[in-house]
Design a protein around this motif. Sequence first.
Motif, PDB file in Angstrom:
ATOM      1  N   ARG A 171       0.780  -1.146  -0.024  1.00 43.60           N
ATOM      2  CA  ARG A 171      -0.069   0.099   0.027  1.00 43.60           C
ATOM      3  C   ARG A 171       0.538   1.609  -0.190  1.00 43.60           C
ATOM      4  NH1 ARG A 171      -2.289  -0.777   6.409  1.00 43.60           N
ATOM      5  NH2 ARG A 171      -0.657  -0.688   7.779  1.00 43.60           N
ATOM      6  N   ASN A 172       1.858   1.337  -0.010  1.00 47.72           N
ATOM      7  CA  ASN A 172       2.877   2.006   0.218  1.00 47.72           C
ATOM      8  C   ASN A 172       4.039   3.046  -1.485  1.00 47.72           C
ATOM      9  OD1 ASN A 172       3.197   2.717   3.386  1.00 47.72           O
ATOM     10  ND2 ASN A 172       3.940   0.503   2.853  1.00 47.72           N
ATOM     11  N   VAL A 173       2.814   1.801  -2.336  1.00 49.86           N
ATOM     12  CA  VAL A 173       3.403   2.243  -3.781  1.00 49.86           C
ATOM     13  C   VAL A 173       1.857   2.066  -4.373  1.00 49.86           C
ATOM     14  CG1 VAL A 173       4.307   1.284  -5.470  1.00 49.86           C
ATOM     15  CG2 VAL A 173       5.092   0.872  -2.861  1.00 49.86           C
ATOM     16  N   SER A 174       2.150   3.174  -5.506  1.00 48.45           N
ATOM     17  CA  SER A 174       1.125   3.465  -6.002  1.00 48.45           C
ATOM     18  C   SER A 174       0.820   2.407  -7.106  1.00 48.45           C
ATOM     19  CB  SER A 174       1.189   4.911  -6.856  1.00 48.45           C
ATOM     20  OG  SER A 174       2.226   4.405  -7.634  1.00 48.45           O
ATOM     21  N   GLY A 175      -0.642   1.625  -7.337  1.00 50.35           N
ATOM     22  CA  GLY A 175      -0.924   1.319  -8.796  1.00 50.35           C
ATOM     23  C   GLY A 175      -0.562  -0.582  -8.368  1.00 50.35           C
ATOM     24  N   ALA A 176       0.118  -0.808  -6.742  1.00 50.66           N
ATOM     25  CA  ALA A 176       0.162  -1.822  -6.608  1.00 50.66           C
ATOM     26  C   ALA A 176      -0.404  -2.974  -5.792  1.00 50.66           C
ATOM     27  CB  ALA A 176       1.773  -1.564  -5.716  1.00 50.66           C
ATOM     28  N   THR A 177      -1.487  -4.066  -6.369  1.00 49.06           N
ATOM     29  CA  THR A 177      -1.961  -4.731  -6.065  1.00 49.06           C
ATOM     30  C   THR A 177      -1.772  -6.179  -5.340  1.00 49.06           C
ATOM     31  OG1 THR A 177      -3.184  -5.161  -7.570  1.00 49.06           O
ATOM     32  CG2 THR A 177      -3.885  -2.981  -5.519  1.00 49.06           C
ATOM     33  N   ARG A 178      -2.154  -6.966  -3.897  1.00 50.58           N
ATOM     34  CA  ARG A 178      -1.591  -8.027  -4.093  1.00 50.58           C
ATOM     35  C   ARG A 178      -2.722  -9.661  -4.012  1.00 50.58           C
ATOM     36  NH1 ARG A 178      -2.127 -11.416   0.694  1.00 50.58           N
ATOM     37  NH2 ARG A 178      -0.608 -12.773   0.410  1.00 50.58           N
ATOM     38  N   LEU A 179      -2.216 -10.018  -5.083  1.00 52.73           N
ATOM     39  CA  LEU A 179      -3.164 -11.239  -5.478  1.00 52.73           C
ATOM     40  C   LEU A 179      -3.018 -12.560  -3.981  1.00 52.73           C
ATOM     41  CD1 LEU A 179      -5.262 -12.238  -8.007  1.00 52.73           C
ATOM     42  CD2 LEU A 179      -3.622 -13.580  -8.879  1.00 52.73           C
ATOM     43  N   GLU A 180      -4.084 -12.585  -3.306  1.00 50.84           N
ATOM     44  CA  GLU A 180      -3.876 -13.319  -2.415  1.00 50.84           C
ATOM     45  C   GLU A 180      -4.481 -14.860  -1.745  1.00 50.84           C
ATOM     46  OE1 GLU A 180      -6.740 -11.238  -3.692  1.00 50.84           O
ATOM     47  OE2 GLU A 180      -7.943  -9.915  -1.278  1.00 50.84           O
ATOM     48  N   HIS A 181      -4.445 -15.431  -3.785  1.00 50.34           N
ATOM     49  CA  HIS A 181      -4.623 -17.018  -3.648  1.00 50.34           C
ATOM     50  C   HIS A 181      -3.895 -17.293  -2.457  1.00 50.34           C
ATOM     51  CE1 HIS A 181      -7.468 -17.319  -7.156  1.00 50.34           C
ATOM     52  NE2 HIS A 181      -6.948 -16.091  -7.837  1.00 50.34           N
ATOM     53  N   TRP A 182      -2.861 -17.149  -1.922  1.00 54.80           N
ATOM     54  CA  TRP A 182      -1.961 -18.045  -1.758  1.00 54.80           C
ATOM     55  C   TRP A 182      -1.830 -18.477   0.040  1.00 54.80           C
ATOM     56  CZ3 TRP A 182      -0.979 -16.559  -5.903  1.00 54.80           C
ATOM     57  CH2 TRP A 182      -1.695 -17.618  -7.130  1.00 54.80           C
ATOM     58  N   GLY A 183      -2.441 -16.736   0.599  1.00 47.00           N
ATOM     59  CA  GLY A 183      -2.093 -17.262   2.041  1.00 47.00           C
ATOM     60  C   GLY A 183      -0.938 -16.506   2.731  1.00 47.00           C
ATOM     61  N   VAL A 184      -0.151 -16.910   3.938  1.00 45.00           N
ATOM     62  CA  VAL A 184       1.007 -16.589   3.653  1.00 45.00           C
ATOM     63  C   VAL A 184       2.333 -17.389   3.364  1.00 45.00           C
ATOM     64  CG1 VAL A 184      -0.096 -15.606   6.367  1.00 45.00           C
ATOM     65  CG2 VAL A 184       1.378 -18.249   5.935  1.00 45.00           C
ATOM     66  N   MET A 185       1.883 -17.588   2.291  1.00 47.46           N
ATOM     67  CA  MET A 185       3.418 -18.884   1.376  1.00 47.46           C
ATOM     68  C   MET A 185       3.665 -17.866   0.339  1.00 47.46           C
ATOM     69  SD  MET A 185       2.753 -22.535  -0.124  1.00 47.46           S
ATOM     70  CE  MET A 185       1.790 -21.606  -1.995  1.00 47.46           C
ATOM     71  N   TYR A 186       3.312 -16.809  -0.786  1.00 47.13           N
ATOM     72  CA  TYR A 186       3.769 -17.171  -1.405  1.00 47.13           C
ATOM     73  C   TYR A 186       3.255 -15.405  -1.149  1.00 47.13           C
ATOM     74  CZ  TYR A 186       4.762 -16.143  -5.952  1.00 47.13           C
ATOM     75  OH  TYR A 186       4.879 -16.299  -7.441  1.00 47.13           O
ATOM     76  N   THR A 187       3.248 -15.166  -1.647  1.00 48.84           N
ATOM     77  CA  THR A 187       3.138 -13.439  -2.253  1.00 48.84           C
ATOM     78  C   THR A 187       2.991 -13.119  -3.938  1.00 48.84           C
ATOM     79  OG1 THR A 187       3.600 -12.142  -0.226  1.00 48.84           O
ATOM     80  CG2 THR A 187       4.259 -10.507  -1.679  1.00 48.84           C
ATOM     81  N   ARG A 188       2.373 -13.354  -4.912  1.00 50.35           N
ATOM     82  CA  ARG A 188       1.920 -12.386  -5.588  1.00 50.35           C
ATOM     83  C   ARG A 188       1.344 -10.634  -6.498  1.00 50.35           C
ATOM     84  NH1 ARG A 188      -0.146 -14.762 -11.221  1.00 50.35           N
ATOM     85  NH2 ARG A 188      -0.861 -12.723 -12.397  1.00 50.35           N
ATOM     86  N   THR A 731     -12.642  -8.322 -11.032  1.00 47.72           N
ATOM     87  CA  THR A 731     -12.091  -9.915 -10.321  1.00 47.72           C
ATOM     88  C   THR A 731     -10.822 -10.621 -10.691  1.00 47.72           C
ATOM     89  OG1 THR A 731     -12.974 -11.332 -11.791  1.00 47.72           O
ATOM     90  CG2 THR A 731     -14.607 -10.844  -9.967  1.00 47.72           C
ATOM     91  N   TRP A 732     -10.861 -11.432  -9.768  1.00 41.82           N
ATOM     92  CA  TRP A 732      -9.420 -12.732 -10.233  1.00 41.82           C
ATOM     93  C   TRP A 732      -9.290 -13.171 -11.638  1.00 41.82           C
ATOM     94  CZ3 TRP A 732      -9.730 -15.887  -5.167  1.00 41.82           C
ATOM     95  CH2 TRP A 732      -9.631 -15.240  -3.995  1.00 41.82           C
ATOM     96  N   THR A 733     -10.242 -13.655 -12.292  1.00 41.15           N
ATOM     97  CA  THR A 733      -9.953 -13.639 -13.336  1.00 41.15           C
ATOM     98  C   THR A 733     -11.590 -14.048 -13.928  1.00 41.15           C
ATOM     99  OG1 THR A 733     -10.543 -16.102 -12.536  1.00 41.15           O
ATOM    100  CG2 THR A 733      -8.473 -16.191 -12.673  1.00 41.15           C
ATOM    101  N   TRP A 734     -11.245 -13.933 -15.600  1.00 43.61           N
ATOM    102  CA  TRP A 734     -12.444 -13.649 -16.330  1.00 43.61           C
ATOM    103  C   TRP A 734     -13.313 -14.838 -15.652  1.00 43.61           C
ATOM    104  CZ3 TRP A 734      -7.891 -13.030 -19.752  1.00 43.61           C
ATOM    105  CH2 TRP A 734      -8.331 -11.349 -19.889  1.00 43.61           C
ATOM    106  N   ALA A 735     -14.400 -14.621 -15.846  1.00 37.43           N
ATOM    107  CA  ALA A 735     -15.383 -15.144 -15.439  1.00 37.43           C
ATOM    108  C   ALA A 735     -16.254 -16.380 -16.810  1.00 37.43           C
ATOM    109  CB  ALA A 735     -17.158 -15.314 -15.345  1.00 37.43           C
TER     110      ALA A 735
END
Length: 802
Positions: A171-188, A731-735
Amino acid sequence: MKDISLQILRLSFIIAFFLGNTSLSWSQSTNAAIEGNIFTSEGKAVVGITVRIDGTNLITSTNETGYFRFERVPSGEAKIVITAVGLKQISRVVTVGSSPIPPVEIKLTQSWNEIQEVLVNGQQNSYKVDIPSTSLRLNTPLLEIPQNIQVISSSMLSDQQVLSMDDGVIRNVSGATRLEHWGVMYTRVNMRGSRASSFRNGMDITGTWGPLNEDMSFVDRIEVVKGPAGFMMSNAEPSGIYNIVTKKPTGQDFNGSANLTLGSYDLYRASLDLDGKLDKTGKLFYRLNVMGTKSNSFRDFEFNQRAIVSPVITYKFNDATSLTFEYTYQRAKMSNVGSAYIFSTEGYGTYDRSLTLLEPAIEPTVINDHSAFAFLNHKISDNWKLTAQLGYFKYNMEGSSGWVNDVRSNGEIDRYVSIWDAESENRFGQVFLNGTVKTGIVQHKILTGIDLGSKSYIADWSQAFNLDDEDHVFNANSPVYNNFPDGVVPTFDRSVSLSIRGAANLSTQSYTGIYAQDELGFFDNTFRLTLGGRYTWLKELNYLSPREAKRFTPRLGLSVSIDRHSSLYALYDQTFTPQSGLMRSGETPKPITGNNMEIGVKKEWFEGKLRSTLSAYKILKNNTLTTDPDNSGTEGFVIDVGQSETKGIEFDAQGEIFPGLLAVVNYAFTDSKISKASDDPNLGVDAAVGARIPGFASHEANASLNYSIQRGVLKGSGIYGGVTFLGDRDTWTWASSAAIKPLPDYYKFDSGLFWRKDRVSVNLNVYNLLDTYLYSGSSYGTYYYYQAEAGRNFRLGITYKF
């Protein structure tokens, strides 16, 4: 586009040659150098204090011996200014002429202990970083670099009590979002229309999954490079990279800190950071970070345990050469990956936040993550420096992942669990040369190097067990756990080695890249033209399908200093990076190619204490992949949607507004759409020309303010506040259906109180202050899936500095 790129490069070289070899009556620099040392009143070296030449863009900081140096100082009187938060400004004037300038020695009136306290407090209250780390290879202040680069300092991480990469740091950088699929294991991290590549100490560790995301206990700062960075760093996405810079020894006699953190959901955490010398000669330094944490979750049965040890040793052979060895071990034990998913036919956020589909009896996931580095730095001369570095990463995971077979409108969900064992191994070797030279009126900053890397990832998803059947039904409206078919808890057979079980899922890549860049400075370095390029060869194997590729990617940048506190820049850059994935046709995805065109303005405010960056960009990315909308069950196919076009405007501001008030403010408008459709037969109507790329928000805004009382009985106390807004979210992916529910706008408010006195600090942070039900997700066939965030929660941290 390739022809246009070559024409631009040819024209740029012609312009540079003409300017560099024509005699013009411009005012010239004397090419003088100013160097010196800064000491305390006891004669001890002052490390890491900022030194600048007033009225110019020349700025640096002292090294472990208190040494500083400036090149190409203009003739006349040069005012050396020493600054630090909490330290009265100190200056020294020297005359720059035709004669060499003797070394400048400056002795501060403060003692070593007083300076240590000033620097420690200054680091705690420093949001503005002026110089990128050496791992970015750029020997140039951020104000002069023709690219949007933002740095998340250790001060921001500390004030916000960020614990890991999945913990809101972006949140300290403009335009950056996190895809939170993998919880605390991996960050995308997603930004500018695609995934941002993950780096550590300048090495591209991006993988399909893993390595394990970084805990902040061994992180010094995070550098976010917007747009392509592959010309020097590696084969990276056109959106940019985030580079984790780990803590290194500072060369000081001894200092350190101990921290205890308690929080909601049974969070218990302790960390220790020690930094000092190992011998009396001052040649051998160390840094040691250890951490242990244990926490549960707002979701039932979910937990996370992690332990870390990270020793670093530096040996300084002499003033010109040093060798550093670094090792980090992370061990994580956590609940089943995928436990955060909730499924519903009604939409998002339909159940209580505490609901989980996780079975508490399922064996935990265990990850052992190792990384090791060796860094050799050699100063060839005053103008040339050679850096060589090696990196090794080893990641092993034994665990499982949960998903569903069916979701019904009455709340019944048929769940299953599958094995997820994985192993990755990465090796890197990098050598690069930085130098400065002057030809005529032109100043050159040279960067050239070679980049080698090999990566491998193997996984086993072959075993799966149903958790429910007709006689053992799970209903999200009234969940019952430990109700397995036949009363048997699923267990997996690991009697055969992973190399055999996962042979069909092996993915490997090896690459070699060479790159060169020349930053040509004209008119006393107020006009800077950057010419660079990279040639990359790579071989890879994805799902038993081999491939080779090679490509040249050029870079052209321009930066102009309007005055000593503002600059304009323009950039044209290209990228090339392979992609892994399995297509339904059996084909291997084509490599990503793309280019970035960007313009921007950078300005420092309040006497250089706050810097802002405003940029506008356009990125064309070829061979964009997304999840195949026809997937069902365990299928993980991807499709190539063709070319995407991402346009946007970004604004970032970081620094001090007035004494005691620190700010981080950013905003991004992102417009990412398909510009050319591929001929993939599985391409649905959702992926037609003009369709939006999923996984982003059109509008994202963040603001964090931190105010510390400067005097009186409450001196050292303060308040923190932060807000995040995401508008017009995808959303995360196309429907698979056009008639889906959109995600609502996202608002999150955080706050905090802190108190600091002498060596003790206490921080209390409250997150999601309004207790808003926050989530993200997507539709999936006939139902929706989403992940919720925690409600109102807190962290209390107590730190003692030695």
